[in-house]
Write a protein that holds these residues in place. Structure first.
Motif: not given
Ligand code: NAD
Length: 357
Positions: A145, A149, A183-184, A259-260, A287
Protein backbone atom coordinates in the motif's frame (compact mmCIF):
# COMPACT_ATOMS: atom_id res chain seq x y z
CA UNK A 1 -2.03 -1.28 35.54
CA UNK A 2 -3.85 -4.61 35.52
CA UNK A 3 -4.66 -5.91 32.01
CA UNK A 4 -8.39 -5.29 32.31
CA UNK A 5 -7.77 -1.75 33.56
CA UNK A 6 -5.57 -0.93 30.57
CA UNK A 7 -8.14 -2.46 28.21
CA UNK A 8 -10.90 -0.30 29.70
CA UNK A 9 -8.75 2.84 29.93
CA UNK A 10 -8.67 3.43 26.18
CA UNK A 11 -12.20 2.11 25.65
CA UNK A 12 -11.40 -1.17 23.88
CA UNK A 13 -14.15 -3.63 23.02
CA UNK A 14 -12.19 -6.85 22.90
CA UNK A 15 -8.65 -8.10 23.36
CA UNK A 16 -7.73 -11.64 22.34
CA UNK A 17 -4.63 -13.52 23.46
CA UNK A 18 -3.59 -16.19 20.97
CA UNK A 19 -1.27 -19.08 21.73
CA UNK A 20 -0.19 -21.98 19.55
CA UNK A 21 2.40 -24.23 21.16
CA UNK A 22 3.48 -26.07 17.98
CA UNK A 23 4.38 -22.98 15.97
CA UNK A 24 5.43 -20.84 18.96
CA UNK A 25 2.78 -18.22 18.22
CA UNK A 26 2.11 -15.72 20.98
CA UNK A 27 -0.05 -12.90 19.68
CA UNK A 28 -2.52 -10.29 20.87
CA UNK A 29 -5.40 -8.99 18.75
CA UNK A 30 -7.02 -5.76 19.93
CA UNK A 31 -10.36 -4.51 18.67
CA UNK A 32 -10.76 -0.94 19.81
CA UNK A 33 -14.04 0.18 18.32
CA UNK A 34 -16.26 -1.41 15.68
CA UNK A 35 -18.96 1.27 15.53
CA UNK A 36 -18.06 2.19 11.94
CA UNK A 37 -17.33 -1.32 10.68
CA UNK A 38 -14.98 -4.28 11.12
CA UNK A 39 -11.76 -3.44 12.94
CA UNK A 40 -8.96 -3.29 10.36
CA UNK A 41 -5.30 -2.82 11.22
CA UNK A 42 -1.96 -4.41 10.49
CA UNK A 43 -0.11 -7.22 12.22
CA UNK A 44 3.19 -6.13 13.78
CA UNK A 45 5.90 -8.66 14.53
CA UNK A 46 8.16 -7.32 17.25
CA UNK A 47 10.44 -8.66 19.93
CA UNK A 48 8.86 -6.83 22.86
CA UNK A 49 10.93 -6.73 26.04
CA UNK A 50 7.88 -7.61 28.12
CA UNK A 51 4.37 -8.86 27.55
CA UNK A 52 3.10 -5.61 29.07
CA UNK A 53 4.93 -3.67 26.34
CA UNK A 54 3.20 -5.77 23.68
CA UNK A 55 -0.20 -5.11 25.22
CA UNK A 56 0.51 -1.39 25.53
CA UNK A 57 1.58 -1.17 21.89
CA UNK A 58 -1.40 -3.08 20.48
CA UNK A 59 -3.87 -1.04 22.55
CA UNK A 60 -2.35 2.27 21.46
CA UNK A 61 -2.04 1.27 17.81
CA UNK A 62 -5.58 -0.10 17.56
CA UNK A 63 -7.07 3.08 18.98
CA UNK A 64 -5.08 5.02 16.39
CA UNK A 65 -6.66 2.89 13.67
CA UNK A 66 -10.16 3.78 14.92
CA UNK A 67 -9.36 7.47 14.53
CA UNK A 68 -7.59 7.00 11.22
CA UNK A 69 -10.55 5.19 9.62
CA UNK A 70 -13.06 7.61 11.14
CA UNK A 71 -11.38 10.76 9.81
CA UNK A 72 -10.74 9.10 6.43
CA UNK A 73 -14.49 8.55 6.13
CA UNK A 74 -14.13 4.77 5.76
CA UNK A 75 -16.61 2.21 7.07
CA UNK A 76 -14.00 0.57 9.25
CA UNK A 77 -13.37 0.25 12.95
CA UNK A 78 -9.97 0.21 14.60
CA UNK A 79 -7.95 -2.88 15.35
CA UNK A 80 -4.37 -4.08 15.36
CA UNK A 81 -2.45 -7.20 16.25
CA UNK A 82 1.02 -7.96 17.51
CA UNK A 83 2.99 -11.18 17.30
CA UNK A 84 5.67 -11.38 19.97
CA UNK A 85 9.09 -12.39 18.65
CA UNK A 86 11.77 -11.49 16.13
CA UNK A 87 11.88 -12.35 12.43
CA UNK A 88 13.45 -15.76 13.15
CA UNK A 89 10.11 -17.09 14.41
CA UNK A 90 8.41 -16.52 11.05
CA UNK A 91 7.08 -19.75 9.53
CA UNK A 92 4.17 -21.02 7.51
CA UNK A 93 2.83 -22.79 10.61
CA UNK A 94 2.97 -19.59 12.69
CA UNK A 95 1.09 -17.41 10.21
CA UNK A 96 -1.45 -20.17 9.49
CA UNK A 97 -2.09 -20.57 13.21
CA UNK A 98 -2.50 -16.82 13.46
CA UNK A 99 -4.86 -16.90 10.47
CA UNK A 100 -7.06 -19.45 12.25
CA UNK A 101 -7.34 -17.16 15.29
CA UNK A 102 -8.32 -14.26 13.02
CA UNK A 103 -10.87 -16.50 11.32
CA UNK A 104 -12.41 -17.41 14.67
CA UNK A 105 -13.38 -13.75 15.09
CA UNK A 106 -15.67 -14.06 12.07
CA UNK A 107 -14.61 -10.81 10.39
CA UNK A 108 -14.66 -8.57 13.46
CA UNK A 109 -10.91 -8.11 12.93
CA UNK A 110 -9.19 -7.87 9.52
CA UNK A 111 -5.42 -7.86 9.30
CA UNK A 112 -2.78 -6.42 6.93
CA UNK A 113 0.99 -5.82 6.84
CA UNK A 114 2.80 -3.79 9.46
CA UNK A 115 6.32 -3.60 10.86
CA UNK A 116 8.25 -6.83 10.04
CA UNK A 117 5.35 -8.48 8.18
CA UNK A 118 4.89 -8.45 4.42
CA UNK A 119 2.76 -9.50 1.46
CA UNK A 120 4.09 -13.09 1.65
CA UNK A 121 3.00 -13.38 5.29
CA UNK A 122 -0.46 -12.07 4.37
CA UNK A 123 -0.65 -14.67 1.58
CA UNK A 124 0.04 -17.38 4.18
CA UNK A 125 -2.65 -16.01 6.52
CA UNK A 126 -5.02 -15.99 3.51
CA UNK A 127 -4.81 -19.77 3.35
CA UNK A 128 -6.72 -19.92 6.65
CA UNK A 129 -9.00 -16.90 6.54
CA UNK A 130 -10.48 -14.40 4.15
CA UNK A 131 -10.16 -11.66 6.78
CA UNK A 132 -6.80 -10.44 5.53
CA UNK A 133 -5.82 -7.62 3.15
CA UNK A 134 -2.58 -6.56 1.51
CA UNK A 135 -2.23 -9.94 -0.19
CA UNK A 136 -0.41 -10.13 -3.50
CA UNK A 137 -1.82 -8.69 -6.69
CA UNK A 138 -1.85 -12.08 -8.50
CA UNK A 139 -4.13 -13.42 -5.76
CA UNK A 140 -6.52 -10.51 -6.23
CA UNK A 141 -4.95 -8.36 -3.50
CA UNK A 142 -3.73 -4.78 -3.62
CA UNK A 143 -0.11 -5.59 -2.75
CA UNK A 144 2.12 -3.00 -1.12
CA UNK A 145 0.00 0.00 0.00
CA UNK A 146 3.02 2.36 0.30
CA UNK A 147 2.65 4.20 -3.05
CA UNK A 148 -0.94 5.05 -2.11
CA UNK A 149 0.18 6.17 1.35
CA UNK A 150 2.81 8.41 -0.23
CA UNK A 151 0.25 9.82 -2.71
CA UNK A 152 -1.93 10.83 0.24
CA UNK A 153 1.02 12.34 2.11
CA UNK A 154 1.94 14.32 -1.02
CA UNK A 155 -1.54 15.85 -1.17
CA UNK A 156 -1.54 16.45 2.59
CA UNK A 157 1.71 18.40 2.20
CA UNK A 158 0.11 20.48 -0.54
CA UNK A 159 -2.81 21.26 1.79
CA UNK A 160 -0.45 22.33 4.58
CA UNK A 161 1.45 24.55 2.12
CA UNK A 162 -1.81 26.19 1.10
CA UNK A 163 -2.75 26.88 4.71
CA UNK A 164 0.67 28.35 5.56
CA UNK A 165 1.64 30.10 2.28
CA UNK A 166 -1.73 30.60 0.60
CA UNK A 167 -0.78 28.36 -2.33
CA UNK A 168 -0.44 24.59 -2.62
CA UNK A 169 2.27 24.96 -5.29
CA UNK A 170 5.06 22.47 -4.58
CA UNK A 171 7.48 23.72 -7.26
CA UNK A 172 10.35 25.62 -5.68
CA UNK A 173 9.50 24.54 -2.13
CA UNK A 174 12.06 22.58 -0.15
CA UNK A 175 10.98 19.36 1.57
CA UNK A 176 13.32 17.46 3.89
CA UNK A 177 12.42 13.77 4.04
CA UNK A 178 13.54 11.55 6.91
CA UNK A 179 13.46 7.91 5.81
CA UNK A 180 13.63 6.74 2.19
CA UNK A 181 11.84 3.43 2.58
CA UNK A 182 8.64 2.43 0.84
CA UNK A 183 6.75 5.60 1.73
CA UNK A 184 9.57 8.16 1.76
CA UNK A 185 10.96 7.11 -1.62
CA UNK A 186 7.56 7.33 -3.35
CA UNK A 187 6.87 10.66 -1.68
CA UNK A 188 10.18 11.98 -2.99
CA UNK A 189 9.22 10.90 -6.51
CA UNK A 190 5.84 12.63 -6.40
CA UNK A 191 7.39 15.82 -4.99
CA UNK A 192 10.20 15.85 -7.55
CA UNK A 193 7.74 15.43 -10.42
CA UNK A 194 6.19 18.74 -9.35
CA UNK A 195 9.50 20.53 -9.01
CA UNK A 196 10.20 20.45 -5.26
CA UNK A 197 13.76 20.73 -3.95
CA UNK A 198 14.56 17.68 -1.87
CA UNK A 199 16.78 17.09 1.14
CA UNK A 200 17.18 13.52 2.40
CA UNK A 201 18.29 11.70 5.48
CA UNK A 202 18.30 7.97 6.23
CA UNK A 203 20.35 5.66 8.43
CA UNK A 204 20.93 3.58 5.29
CA UNK A 205 23.35 5.55 3.07
CA UNK A 206 22.58 3.44 -0.01
CA UNK A 207 18.98 4.69 0.05
CA UNK A 208 20.16 8.31 0.05
CA UNK A 209 22.55 7.61 -2.84
CA UNK A 210 19.79 5.99 -4.88
CA UNK A 211 17.41 8.91 -4.28
CA UNK A 212 20.01 11.53 -5.20
CA UNK A 213 21.04 9.63 -8.32
CA UNK A 214 17.45 9.22 -9.50
CA UNK A 215 15.89 12.46 -8.30
CA UNK A 216 18.65 14.94 -7.50
CA UNK A 217 18.65 16.84 -4.23
CA UNK A 218 21.03 16.85 -1.29
CA UNK A 219 21.35 15.12 2.07
CA UNK A 220 21.95 15.92 5.72
CA UNK A 221 23.52 13.69 8.35
CA UNK A 222 20.93 12.08 10.65
CA UNK A 223 20.38 14.50 13.48
CA UNK A 224 20.90 17.64 11.38
CA UNK A 225 17.58 16.93 9.68
CA UNK A 226 15.65 18.71 12.45
CA UNK A 227 17.45 21.97 11.75
CA UNK A 228 17.13 21.87 7.97
CA UNK A 229 16.15 25.24 6.51
CA UNK A 230 13.17 24.14 4.48
CA UNK A 231 9.43 24.58 4.01
CA UNK A 232 8.39 21.10 5.14
CA UNK A 233 9.93 18.47 7.38
CA UNK A 234 8.50 15.14 6.22
CA UNK A 235 9.11 12.35 8.78
CA UNK A 236 8.79 9.01 6.96
CA UNK A 237 10.81 6.68 9.18
CA UNK A 238 10.05 6.08 12.84
CA UNK A 239 7.74 7.42 15.55
CA UNK A 240 8.38 9.61 18.58
CA UNK A 241 10.89 11.86 16.83
CA UNK A 242 9.04 15.12 17.44
CA UNK A 243 9.28 15.82 21.15
CA UNK A 244 10.36 18.34 23.79
CA UNK A 245 14.04 17.86 22.85
CA UNK A 246 13.67 18.19 19.09
CA UNK A 247 10.92 20.80 18.68
CA UNK A 248 13.17 23.74 19.67
CA UNK A 249 15.53 22.73 16.86
CA UNK A 250 12.89 22.76 14.10
CA UNK A 251 13.26 25.62 11.58
CA UNK A 252 10.53 24.53 9.15
CA UNK A 253 7.05 26.05 9.40
CA UNK A 254 5.40 22.70 8.52
CA UNK A 255 5.76 19.11 9.71
CA UNK A 256 3.89 16.68 7.47
CA UNK A 257 5.00 13.13 6.67
CA UNK A 258 4.02 9.48 6.49
CA UNK A 259 5.43 8.07 9.74
CA UNK A 260 3.08 6.81 12.44
CA UNK A 261 3.07 8.24 15.97
CA UNK A 262 5.38 11.12 15.03
CA UNK A 263 4.71 12.97 18.29
CA UNK A 264 6.21 11.41 21.40
CA UNK A 265 3.46 12.94 23.56
CA UNK A 266 0.41 13.64 21.43
CA UNK A 267 -1.10 16.42 23.53
CA UNK A 268 1.97 18.13 25.02
CA UNK A 269 4.00 18.07 21.79
CA UNK A 270 1.15 19.32 19.63
CA UNK A 271 0.79 22.25 22.02
CA UNK A 272 4.55 22.90 21.85
CA UNK A 273 4.35 22.94 18.06
CA UNK A 274 1.44 25.36 18.11
CA UNK A 275 3.36 27.66 20.49
CA UNK A 276 6.28 27.66 18.05
CA UNK A 277 3.87 28.42 15.20
CA UNK A 278 4.69 25.14 13.44
CA UNK A 279 1.82 23.64 11.44
CA UNK A 280 1.50 19.92 12.05
CA UNK A 281 -0.55 17.64 9.78
CA UNK A 282 -1.66 14.84 12.15
CA UNK A 283 0.04 11.58 11.20
CA UNK A 284 -3.02 9.39 11.10
CA UNK A 285 -4.84 11.90 8.90
CA UNK A 286 -2.11 12.39 6.31
CA UNK A 287 -0.93 8.76 6.12
CA UNK A 288 -4.38 7.16 5.67
CA UNK A 289 -3.73 6.30 2.00
CA UNK A 290 -2.51 2.80 2.89
CA UNK A 291 -5.73 2.11 4.73
CA UNK A 292 -7.68 3.38 1.73
CA UNK A 293 -5.74 0.95 -0.42
CA UNK A 294 -6.59 -2.12 1.69
CA UNK A 295 -10.18 -0.89 2.05
CA UNK A 296 -10.49 -0.86 -1.74
CA UNK A 297 -9.09 -4.40 -1.80
CA UNK A 298 -11.60 -5.54 0.82
CA UNK A 299 -14.50 -4.23 -1.24
CA UNK A 300 -12.95 -5.21 -4.59
CA UNK A 301 -12.90 -1.61 -5.76
CA UNK A 302 -10.46 -0.51 -8.48
CA UNK A 303 -7.01 0.70 -7.43
CA UNK A 304 -7.84 4.10 -8.93
CA UNK A 305 -10.55 4.52 -6.29
CA UNK A 306 -7.89 4.25 -3.56
CA UNK A 307 -5.69 6.80 -5.38
CA UNK A 308 -8.65 9.18 -5.72
CA UNK A 309 -9.50 8.78 -2.02
CA UNK A 310 -5.87 9.44 -1.11
CA UNK A 311 -5.96 12.61 -3.19
CA UNK A 312 -8.91 13.63 -1.01
CA UNK A 313 -6.50 13.84 1.95
CA UNK A 314 -5.82 17.36 0.63
CA UNK A 315 -9.32 18.43 1.71
CA UNK A 316 -9.19 16.48 4.96
CA UNK A 317 -5.90 18.05 6.06
CA UNK A 318 -7.18 21.53 5.12
CA UNK A 319 -10.35 20.88 7.07
CA UNK A 320 -8.44 19.70 10.17
CA UNK A 321 -6.00 22.62 10.08
CA UNK A 322 -8.86 25.07 9.50
CA UNK A 323 -10.83 23.65 12.42
CA UNK A 324 -7.77 23.88 14.68
CA UNK A 325 -7.28 27.52 13.71
CA UNK A 326 -10.95 28.38 14.16
CA UNK A 327 -11.21 26.67 17.54
CA UNK A 328 -7.80 27.69 18.84
CA UNK A 329 -6.77 24.07 19.44
CA UNK A 330 -3.95 21.90 18.18
CA UNK A 331 -4.43 20.04 14.90
CA UNK A 332 -4.38 16.67 16.66
CA UNK A 333 -7.16 17.75 19.01
CA UNK A 334 -9.16 18.97 16.03
CA UNK A 335 -8.75 15.66 14.17
CA UNK A 336 -9.48 13.61 17.30
CA UNK A 337 -12.71 15.55 17.67
CA UNK A 338 -13.69 14.97 14.04
CA UNK A 339 -13.17 11.22 14.60
CA UNK A 340 -15.11 11.16 17.86
CA UNK A 341 -18.00 13.12 16.39
CA UNK A 342 -18.32 10.82 13.38
CA UNK A 343 -18.22 7.70 15.54
CA UNK A 344 -20.84 9.11 17.93
CA UNK A 345 -23.08 10.16 15.04
CA UNK A 346 -22.93 6.75 13.35
CA UNK A 347 -23.52 4.98 16.67
CA UNK A 348 -26.66 7.02 17.21
CA UNK A 349 -28.06 6.14 13.79
CA UNK A 350 -27.42 2.45 14.47
CA UNK A 351 -29.58 2.74 17.53
CA UNK A 352 -32.40 4.05 15.36
CA UNK A 353 -32.06 1.24 12.82
CA UNK A 354 -31.87 -1.61 15.26
CA UNK A 355 -33.84 -0.32 18.21
CA UNK A 356 -30.91 -1.24 20.47
CA UNK A 357 -30.49 1.02 23.50
P1 NAD B 1 10.34 1.23 5.59
O1 NAD B 1 10.85 0.28 6.61
O2 NAD B 1 10.20 0.78 4.17
O3 NAD B 1 11.29 2.54 5.54
C1 NAD B 1 11.75 3.18 6.66
C2 NAD B 1 13.02 3.93 6.26
O4 NAD B 1 13.42 4.75 7.35
C3 NAD B 1 14.18 3.03 5.92
O5 NAD B 1 14.82 3.49 4.75
C4 NAD B 1 15.11 3.15 7.14
O6 NAD B 1 16.46 2.96 6.82
C5 NAD B 1 14.82 4.57 7.56
N1 NAD B 1 15.09 4.86 8.98
C6 NAD B 1 14.85 4.09 10.06
N2 NAD B 1 15.22 4.72 11.19
C7 NAD B 1 15.69 5.94 10.80
C8 NAD B 1 16.21 7.05 11.50
N3 NAD B 1 16.34 7.04 12.82
N4 NAD B 1 16.59 8.13 10.78
C9 NAD B 1 16.49 8.15 9.44
N5 NAD B 1 16.00 7.12 8.71
C10 NAD B 1 15.61 6.02 9.39
O7 NAD B 1 8.95 1.77 6.17
P2 NAD B 1 7.74 2.44 5.37
O8 NAD B 1 6.77 1.38 4.97
O9 NAD B 1 8.28 3.38 4.36
O10 NAD B 1 7.03 3.25 6.54
C11 NAD B 1 7.62 4.43 7.03
C12 NAD B 1 6.75 5.02 8.12
O11 NAD B 1 5.43 5.25 7.60
C13 NAD B 1 6.54 4.12 9.33
O12 NAD B 1 6.42 4.92 10.47
C14 NAD B 1 5.20 3.45 9.05
O13 NAD B 1 4.57 3.02 10.24
C15 NAD B 1 4.46 4.58 8.39
N6 NAD B 1 3.35 4.17 7.54
C16 NAD B 1 3.58 3.38 6.47
C17 NAD B 1 2.53 3.02 5.66
C18 NAD B 1 2.75 2.17 4.44
O14 NAD B 1 1.84 2.10 3.60
N7 NAD B 1 3.92 1.57 4.28
C19 NAD B 1 1.23 3.45 5.93
C20 NAD B 1 1.02 4.29 7.03
C21 NAD B 1 2.10 4.65 7.82
Amino acid sequence: MLPFESVCALGHEQVVYCHDAESGLRAIIAIHDSSLGPALGGCRLYDYATEADALKDVLRLSRGMTYKAAVAGLDLGGGKSVIIGDRSIKSEALFRAFGRFIDSLGGRYITAEDMNTNVTDMDTIRRETRWVTGVNVQAGGSGDPSPVTAWGVFHGIKAALEVVYGTSEVGGRTVAIQGLGNVGYWLARYLREEGANLVFTDIDRSRIDRAITELGGSFVEGDQWYETQCDVLAPCAIGGIINSRTIPRVRAPIIAGGANNVLEDEIADSERLAEQNITYAPDYVINAGGLMSVYAELHQLPHQKAMDDARGIFDTVKNVLGKAQAEGTSSIEASNRIAQERIAAVRSTKRLWTGRV
